[in-house]
Design a protein around this motif. Sequence first.
Motif, PDB file in Angstrom:
ATOM      1  N   MET A   1      -6.527   3.992  -6.291  1.00 62.91           N
ATOM      2  CA  MET A   1      -7.506   4.728  -5.495  1.00 62.91           C
ATOM      3  C   MET A   1      -7.871   5.999  -6.247  1.00 62.91           C
TER       4      MET A   1
ATOM      5  N   GLY B   1      -4.838   4.641   3.837  1.00 66.94           N
ATOM      6  CA  GLY B   1      -3.696   3.728   3.712  1.00 66.94           C
ATOM      7  C   GLY B   1      -3.339   3.077   5.042  1.00 66.94           C
TER       8      GLY B   1
ATOM      9  N   ASN C   1      -2.499   4.042  -3.340  1.00 69.36           N
ATOM     10  CA  ASN C   1      -3.408   4.813  -2.482  1.00 69.36           C
ATOM     11  C   ASN C   1      -2.977   6.266  -2.292  1.00 69.36           C
TER      12      ASN C   1
ATOM     13  N   VAL D   1       0.856  -1.191   0.000  1.00 69.73           N
ATOM     14  CA  VAL D   1       0.000   0.000   0.000  1.00 69.73           C
ATOM     15  C   VAL D   1       0.888   1.235   0.000  1.00 69.73           C
TER      16      VAL D   1
END
Length: 256
Positions: free
Chosen positions: A155, A17, A94, A9
Amino acid sequence: MLNTRSILVTGSNRGIGLEFIRQLSEKSNRPEWIFATCRDPEGPRAQELRNLAAKHQGIEIIQLEVNDPSSILAAAAKVTEHLQGAGLNLLINNAGILRPSTLESETPEVMTEVYKNNVIGPMMVTQAFLPLLRKASQESPQKGMSCSKAAIVNMSSEGGSIANLLIWHVGHFINYRCSKAALNMLTRCQALELAEDEILCIALHPGWVQTDMGGSVGQAPMTVDASVQAILNTLGHLSEKDNGTFVNWEGTVVPW
Ligand code: NDP
């Protein structure tokens, strides 16, 4: 159900996150490797993440600044080393930024900064981790596509939906909306290109969530806990029919 061996991530020191890392590390079938990346692992802004990593085994904190190609390559090399020959199952792009703006106040500098973070960054990160994602796909005994096998989750935001322009009445955020629309196109291109490798690619809207970013634009209705719980559930259900789509936290398709 999401059942990945390894996950990475970006921007995992706060907000959505960080919550990904928290919930993943507490899952009963938690991934063996959780790569929590952030731009300043030693700094004060990563304190919560460091606390989490001290509490749970298997969280590797790795420096990754999405604007810096050498940082991305160094992170990919470290992750490759940790994985000891295994692939990376799930990449969550993200990290992102938003700068308040209107059509008239927008500047080339801010527009460029936001594009670098929200579009070019995820593009470079994906390029660097592609060999590991391909490896995960090749070594998986599973048929078809899934987030447990090999996937890229970008994202995005319904704010970048050309049809919906989420919360236009709250703020125009030209830089942000344009960057997420571009990220959506990047996702479609990645999905077409990587289908032959059986790497699932989706753009995901997490909801309007109570984080630093979500709170900076108004009264966000959703808690970060609820958003990430729903997202993890959704990721567990995605398959090849979802490849190249734009979905929200619940898995409902969002119009481009
Ligand atoms: P936050 O602002 O709370 O957190 C952003 C995270 O991204 C931080 O960890 C930040 O790190 C990191 N980051 C920013 N720029 C970089 C960079 N150049 N390199 C590495 N890391 C970076 O945002 P959210 O958690 O709310 O948002 C996460 C994602 O979800 C974003 O892509 C956002 O656009 C998207 N989203 C969020 C919504 C919401 O309502 N919250 C709605 C729709 C989409 P640092 O601490 O170092 O700044």
